[in-house]
Design a protein around this motif. Structure first.
Motif, PDB file in Angstrom:
ATOM      1  N   GLU A 274       0.843  -1.202   0.000  1.00  0.00           N
ATOM      2  CA  GLU A 274       0.000   0.000   0.000  1.00  0.00           C
ATOM      3  C   GLU A 274       0.874   1.245   0.000  1.00  0.00           C
ATOM      4  O   GLU A 274       1.835   1.348   0.764  1.00  0.00           O
ATOM      5  N   GLN A 276       0.434   5.594  -0.062  1.00  0.00           N
ATOM      6  CA  GLN A 276      -0.469   6.744   0.011  1.00  0.00           C
ATOM      7  C   GLN A 276       0.363   8.011  -0.031  1.00  0.00           C
ATOM      8  O   GLN A 276       1.179   8.277   0.861  1.00  0.00           O
ATOM      9  N   THR A 284      -7.395   6.382  -6.719  1.00  0.00           N
ATOM     10  CA  THR A 284      -6.903   5.158  -6.076  1.00  0.00           C
ATOM     11  C   THR A 284      -6.789   4.045  -7.103  1.00  0.00           C
ATOM     12  O   THR A 284      -7.749   3.736  -7.813  1.00  0.00           O
ATOM     13  N   LYS A 336      -3.177   7.205  -4.274  1.00  0.00           N
ATOM     14  CA  LYS A 336      -3.123   6.029  -3.410  1.00  0.00           C
ATOM     15  C   LYS A 336      -3.127   4.776  -4.288  1.00  0.00           C
ATOM     16  O   LYS A 336      -3.801   4.719  -5.310  1.00  0.00           O
ATOM     17  N   GLU A 394     -12.988   3.592  -1.395  1.00  0.00           N
ATOM     18  CA  GLU A 394     -11.886   4.448  -1.809  1.00  0.00           C
ATOM     19  C   GLU A 394     -12.343   5.577  -2.721  1.00  0.00           C
ATOM     20  O   GLU A 394     -13.442   5.541  -3.284  1.00  0.00           O
ATOM     21  N   PRO A 397     -11.825   4.941  -7.408  1.00  0.00           N
ATOM     22  CA  PRO A 397     -11.057   3.703  -7.541  1.00  0.00           C
ATOM     23  C   PRO A 397     -11.009   3.174  -8.968  1.00  0.00           C
ATOM     24  O   PRO A 397     -11.958   3.310  -9.737  1.00  0.00           O
TER      25      PRO A 397
END
Length: 543
Positions: A274, A276, A284, A336, A394, A397
């Protein structure tokens, strides 16, 4: 939440794997070609025609090349090597692109030219080449393409670096001259930094994807990835290896892993990554990669030498790791990304999952196994379901699966092209078209396929017992729509079909079949389509 459970591994890789991080910090912008530099030992000129270079190089360079062009009618089609006292190391390599305006030409003419020039310089013993790119108005990314191609030629396979330290590096430094003024004084520096980061990611992808099935068995993939991000504050990593957790939360993955689970060094891993970026997130990316470290075919075992190159069946997961390496280097803001590397070995043994076996996916879909050699879709379907569960929470996304999934895609499009397939919401947002356009610009081409109703009909099981048929009995390359229907299977098995255009929460989902574009032995993996993904999700944030 899976990221709360961090399982550490004590083993670390040898320092030879770190080499490329060191070398790639020594790729530098050169601003003057008119006099020789002691920092470099060869000059490689990538150009479409001699007139491009006149105002940038010493006049003796142009004069020598013009004289030779009169003696060689193929001057504009093939590489020229000359001795010139006014270039670094006295090695002058002129590598033309050839014609670039015909209907079938594309930016890969620059890829080919830069690659040929670099290989020639290396064959001459150059350790610090200087590549001069003169680009083209027709191809906006020609400089980037040439630089990426040059960097590609410097790669040394992981197992060579580890086993033969004396061969661990081909070059000590690389100079880059860009023969085109920029309105932004810092743009060329940023371009080099961007290309360098992409190559770092491609090195990771080639290391994992190209190493043999024991060197990159699932536990050792996990060790490599953990070592890679161990000191990174930007990328979180979690590794799942527990058999019970696989069976409870990723049952399709568990089925494929079953035959390998009794062998410690072959036991599967789910590796979660992950990233960010700083600031308020506006996009995302959720990326699932197939990482079958070796595919025997399972009980439907591959015969007739068909296992050759099956160690490259992990290139989808390898590319996920590579992409996150790029994120850790460039640190794009307001972005992200969540990745899953589904790493398993499709062994053949007494514990193997079997044709006719009925499995239940994480999404609750009942599936009849049709062929154990179609393991890839089972390996990634449950991680895709998990990502779907995250995606609904999210910001903006975009879901992707990336896999060397079918032989059919190679039969359809050949060895050099990635097939891209959108679900309904992604098609409405023209994700495939955008990716194809960006890939075309950077020499990472795609062919667009469409998931149609026949594909969903094909995977409907005809019995009363199950919902889906995983695969028919024939090879994909002998089956109509053999690379499209597996994408429909992934959507159904993961529950993503409940998030189509007609749902309250539509989700963009795009499947990338890289069976053709990933590469095969004896060549190293290509690490495609990492460059195109970078153009789509990172470039505008860092250039």
């Amino acid at each position: 939440m899976i990221f709360r459970r961090l399982l550490l591994h004590p083993q670390r890789l040898s320092n030879s794997s770190i080499f490329y991080r060191r070398f790639l910090t020594d790729v530098n912008l050169v601003k003057n070609l008119s006099s020789p530099s002691k920092d470099y030992d060869a000059l490689i000129i990538v150009a479409t025609e001699l007139d491009q270079i006149k105002e940038y190089v010493h006049n003796s360079v142009t004069k020598d090349l013009q004289k030779f062009s009169q003696l060689n009618k193929k001057f504009n089609k093939e590489l020229t090597l000359m001795i010139n006292d006014n270039v670094p190391g006295k090695r002058l390599i002129y590598t033309p692109t050839g014609k670039i305006h015909r209907d079938y030409d594309d930016v890969r003419r620059f890829t080919d030219a830069a690659s040929a020039g670099m290989k020639k310089a290396l064959s001459l013993g150059a350790k610090a080449p200087l590549i001069a790119s003169f680009g083209s108005k027709q191809y906006q990314q020609a400089h980037l393409v040439s630089l990426l191609s040059a960097l590609d030629t410097t790669y040394v396979p992981l197992q060579v670096r580890e086993d033969k330290p004396e061969k661990k590096n081909k070059v000590e430094r690389l100079g880059v001259f860009i023969g085109q003024p920029s309105l932004d004084n810092n743009y060329n520096e940023k371009l080099i930094n961007y290309a360098r980061a992409i190559e770092m990611g491609r090195v990771v992808a080639r290391d994992i994807g190209g190493a043999d099935p024991e060197r990159m068995a699932p536990p050792r993939v996990a060790e490599y990835v953990q070592d890679l991000f161990n000191k990174s504050s930007d990328v979180k990593i979690n590794i799942i290896k527990d058999k019970n957790e696989f069976e409870n939360n990723f049952p399709l993955f568990a089925a494929v892993n079953r035959a390998a689970n009794n062998i410690d060094r072959h036991q599967g891993r789910l590796i979660f990554l992950e990233y960010q970026g700083q600031g308020e997130i506006d996009s995302t990316l959720l990326l699932v990669g197939k990482g079958v470290t070796y595919d025997t075919g399972g009980l439907d075992i591959k015969t007739g030498g068909a296992m050759t190159s099956m160690s490259y069946d992990k290139c989808g997961a390898a590319n996920v790791a590579g992409f996150f390496k790029i994120l850790s280097e460039l640190k794009p803001k307001q972005f992200k990304a969540i990745g899953v590397m589904a790493v398993a070995r499709n062994n053949c043994g007494e514990e193997s999952y079997a044709t006719d076996e009925i499995l239940k996916s994480r999404a609750g879909v009942r599936i009849r196994v049709g062929n154990t050699d179609a393991e890839g879709r089972l390996v990634i379907a449950d991680p895709l379901c998990y990502m779907k569960e995250l995606a609904v929470k999210e910001v903006n996304p975009q879901l992707f699966t990336m896999a060397t999934l079918t032989g059919h895609v190679v039969r359809s499009y050949g060895d050099n092209y990635t097939a891209v397939m959108d679900n309904g919401p992604a098609r409405a947002n023209r994700i495939a078209q955008k990716l194809q356009t960006l890939g075309e610009e950077i020499g990472d081409p795609f062919e667009i396929s469409t998931i149609r109703r026949e594909d969903f009909d094909f995977i409907n099981d005809k019995s009363e017992v199950t919902d889906l048929l995983q695969c028919n009995r024939r090879p994909s390359n002998a089956t109509d729509r053999g690379h499209q229907y597996p994408a429909a299977f992934l959507a159904r098995a993961s529950g993503l079909d409940k998030h189509g255009c007609d749902s309250e929460k539509p989700l963009n989902y795009t499947h990338l079949d890289i069976a053709g574009s990933a590469g095969k032995l004896p060549n190293m993996p290509t690490a495609r389509p990492i460059p195109a993904l970078c153009q789509m999700f990172i470039a505008d944030r860092v250039l």
